[in-house]
Design a protein around this motif. Structure first.
Motif, mmCIF file in Angstrom:
data_model
loop_
_atom_site.group_PDB
_atom_site.id
_atom_site.type_symbol
_atom_site.label_atom_id
_atom_site.label_comp_id
_atom_site.label_asym_id
_atom_site.label_seq_id
_atom_site.Cartn_x
_atom_site.Cartn_y
_atom_site.Cartn_z
ATOM 1 N N VAL A 148 -32.296 -11.852 1.122
ATOM 2 C CA VAL A 148 -30.894 -12.256 0.928
ATOM 3 C C VAL A 148 -30.792 -13.306 -0.175
ATOM 4 C CG1 VAL A 148 -28.919 -13.412 2.004
ATOM 5 C CG2 VAL A 148 -30.160 -11.650 3.263
ATOM 6 N N LEU A 149 -31.748 -14.266 -0.183
ATOM 7 C CA LEU A 149 -31.735 -15.309 -1.213
ATOM 8 C C LEU A 149 -32.047 -14.750 -2.600
ATOM 9 C CD1 LEU A 149 -33.487 -18.257 0.656
ATOM 10 C CD2 LEU A 149 -31.104 -18.148 -0.099
ATOM 11 N N ARG A 150 -32.678 -13.584 -2.654
ATOM 12 C CA ARG A 150 -32.882 -12.908 -3.942
ATOM 13 C C ARG A 150 -31.662 -12.078 -4.312
ATOM 14 N NH1 ARG A 150 -36.383 -7.486 -4.387
ATOM 15 N NH2 ARG A 150 -34.610 -6.897 -3.091
ATOM 16 N N GLU A 151 -31.126 -11.351 -3.343
ATOM 17 C CA GLU A 151 -30.062 -10.397 -3.634
ATOM 18 C C GLU A 151 -28.724 -11.063 -3.947
ATOM 19 O OE1 GLU A 151 -30.621 -7.536 -4.339
ATOM 20 O OE2 GLU A 151 -32.350 -6.814 -3.236
ATOM 21 N N ILE A 152 -28.417 -12.176 -3.251
ATOM 22 C CA ILE A 152 -27.121 -12.811 -3.511
ATOM 23 C C ILE A 152 -27.040 -13.361 -4.933
ATOM 24 C CG2 ILE A 152 -25.657 -14.780 -2.898
ATOM 25 C CD1 ILE A 152 -26.112 -14.114 0.010
ATOM 26 N N PRO A 153 -28.034 -14.153 -5.415
ATOM 27 C CA PRO A 153 -27.966 -14.570 -6.825
ATOM 28 C C PRO A 153 -27.947 -13.388 -7.786
ATOM 29 C CG PRO A 153 -29.587 -15.872 -5.653
ATOM 30 C CD PRO A 153 -29.174 -14.769 -4.729
ATOM 31 N N PHE A 154 -28.721 -12.343 -7.450
ATOM 32 C CA PHE A 154 -28.730 -11.148 -8.291
ATOM 33 C C PHE A 154 -27.331 -10.541 -8.387
ATOM 34 C CE2 PHE A 154 -29.056 -6.598 -8.999
ATOM 35 C CZ PHE A 154 -29.954 -6.521 -10.052
ATOM 36 N N SER A 155 -26.682 -10.390 -7.237
ATOM 37 C CA SER A 155 -25.349 -9.791 -7.218
ATOM 38 C C SER A 155 -24.298 -10.709 -7.837
ATOM 39 C CB SER A 155 -24.951 -9.436 -5.783
ATOM 40 O OG SER A 155 -25.749 -8.384 -5.302
ATOM 41 N N LEU A 156 -24.498 -12.020 -7.684
ATOM 42 C CA LEU A 156 -23.564 -12.974 -8.296
ATOM 43 C C LEU A 156 -23.578 -12.859 -9.815
ATOM 44 C CD1 LEU A 156 -24.051 -16.227 -6.177
ATOM 45 C CD2 LEU A 156 -22.193 -14.568 -6.046
ATOM 46 N N VAL A 157 -24.711 -12.417 -10.356
ATOM 47 C CA VAL A 157 -24.810 -12.196 -11.806
ATOM 48 C C VAL A 157 -24.381 -10.763 -12.145
ATOM 49 C CG1 VAL A 157 -26.373 -12.100 -13.792
ATOM 50 C CG2 VAL A 157 -26.657 -13.890 -12.070
ATOM 51 N N GLN A 158 -24.950 -9.785 -11.438
ATOM 52 C CA GLN A 158 -24.771 -8.380 -11.821
ATOM 53 C C GLN A 158 -23.334 -7.885 -11.690
ATOM 54 O OE1 GLN A 158 -26.393 -5.341 -9.247
ATOM 55 N NE2 GLN A 158 -26.882 -4.008 -10.967
ATOM 56 N N PHE A 159 -22.721 -8.064 -10.518
ATOM 57 C CA PHE A 159 -21.443 -7.404 -10.282
ATOM 58 C C PHE A 159 -20.267 -8.011 -11.049
ATOM 59 C CE2 PHE A 159 -23.933 -5.270 -7.166
ATOM 60 C CZ PHE A 159 -23.357 -4.005 -7.111
ATOM 61 N N PRO A 160 -20.137 -9.342 -11.109
ATOM 62 C CA PRO A 160 -19.074 -9.874 -11.973
ATOM 63 C C PRO A 160 -19.281 -9.488 -13.440
ATOM 64 C CG PRO A 160 -19.804 -11.558 -10.448
ATOM 65 C CD PRO A 160 -20.766 -10.417 -10.319
ATOM 66 N N LEU A 161 -20.553 -9.465 -13.897
ATOM 67 C CA LEU A 161 -20.831 -9.072 -15.278
ATOM 68 C C LEU A 161 -20.481 -7.602 -15.494
ATOM 69 C CD1 LEU A 161 -21.918 -9.852 -18.052
ATOM 70 C CD2 LEU A 161 -24.249 -9.420 -17.211
ATOM 71 N N TRP A 162 -20.841 -6.747 -14.535
ATOM 72 C CA TRP A 162 -20.505 -5.319 -14.606
ATOM 73 C C TRP A 162 -18.995 -5.108 -14.664
ATOM 74 C CZ3 TRP A 162 -19.346 -1.946 -9.959
ATOM 75 C CH2 TRP A 162 -19.245 -0.595 -10.320
ATOM 76 N N GLU A 163 -18.272 -5.765 -13.748
ATOM 77 C CA GLU A 163 -16.816 -5.618 -13.706
ATOM 78 C C GLU A 163 -16.177 -6.166 -14.987
ATOM 79 O OE1 GLU A 163 -15.253 -4.042 -11.348
ATOM 80 O OE2 GLU A 163 -16.214 -4.342 -9.401
ATOM 81 N N SER A 164 -16.695 -7.292 -15.502
ATOM 82 C CA SER A 164 -16.139 -7.894 -16.717
ATOM 83 C C SER A 164 -16.376 -7.014 -17.933
ATOM 84 C CB SER A 164 -16.753 -9.283 -16.954
ATOM 85 O OG SER A 164 -16.447 -10.153 -15.894
#
Length: 274
Positions: A148-164
């Protein structure tokens, strides 16, 4: 979220997850062996690079489906105007919630898969049985916190960047991005997120592969990171960064592209149905 949207998210997420996990499994095996405590060659080298694939195949669909159901539901629940400056925050919260739920399915699959990857001579079911016999259900969830501590930072970067990136591309061409364009945005977002979160991935791998009842098996991420830093320095913290970046860039292309394509197709079918 309406029923067609719910069903589309579930099926599209599952299809995307299975596609990327099976196509890119060899790269994931190489990455795991580079990060393993015994080193790449002793962990199996290039031999048996599909070891553990049954675990990945079984866990892929429900894991990815759980993520995208949660992700889309939280985005719907936190609905804001598309021009709002809070959009990235909404995407971060949705992605974080999705990861917490998905990891309930992902972690047992990942524990079995990674042990099979560094012990290619053992069968997946045998590894699963040994974990249950020696450690019980908690053994299958070893590394949950680190994942979870790996995936949350990963998703905090990946998904907003993807959507943007999708929003920027849509604005530049004055219409919604097509599936292949969403896939390109996903590849860039995934590759960037993969690089910056590699140390957390190394810690997660070490915790999952550690011997039962060892200090590392306790799941302390900072302790695992310190141990790698002390013995291998910065190269150890970024072990496997290139296959991880390659796998996740390709994975982002396939995963997010397949998700968008399948999701759009299912919603279109839903609108055409009486």
């Amino acid at each position: 979220m309406d029923r067609p949207g719910f069903t589309a998210s579930l099926v599209a997420g599952g299809v995307a997850g299975v596609s990327v996990d099976l196509i890119l499994f060899p790269l994931d095996t190489i990455k795991t062996r580079l990060q393993s405590p015994q080193g790449f060659n002793k962990a199996g080298g290039f031999h048996g690079i599909y070891a553990g694939v049954p675990s990945a195949a079984i866990g892929s669909f429900p894991n990815a489906a759980a993520f995208f159901i949660t992700y889309d539901y939280v985005k719907w629940f936190l609905r804001t105007d598309s021009s709002s400056h809070l959009m990235p925050v909404k995407h971060m919260l949705a992605a974080s919630a999705g990861e917490v739920v998905a990891c309930l399915i992902r972690v047992p699959s990942e524990v079995v898969k990674q042990r099979a990857q560094v012990s290619a001579s053992s069968r997946t079911f045998q590894i699963f049985s040994n974990i249950l016999y020696q450690e019980g259900i908690p053994g299958l969830y070893r590394g949950y916190k680190s994942t979870v501590l790996r995936e949350i930072p990963f998703s905090l970067v990946q998904f907003p960047l993807w959507e943007s990136l999708k929003a920027l591309w849509s604005w530049r061409q004055d219409h919604v991005v097509e599936s292949w364009q969403s896939a390109v945005c996903g590849a860039f977002a995934g590759g960037f997120a993969a690089v910056v979160t590699t140390p957390l991935d190394v810690a997660k791998t070490r915790i999952m592969l550690a011997k039962a009842r060892s200090s590392t098996a306790g799941g302390n991420v900072l302790s695992a990171l310190h141990g790698v830093w002390r013995t291998q320095g910065l190269p150890g913290l970024f072990a496997g960064v290139f296959p991880r970046m390659a796998a996740i860039s390709l994975g982002g292309f396939i995963f997010l592209g397949a998700y968008d394509q399948t999701h759009s197709m299912l919603l279109e079918l839903g609108r055409e149905s009486p």
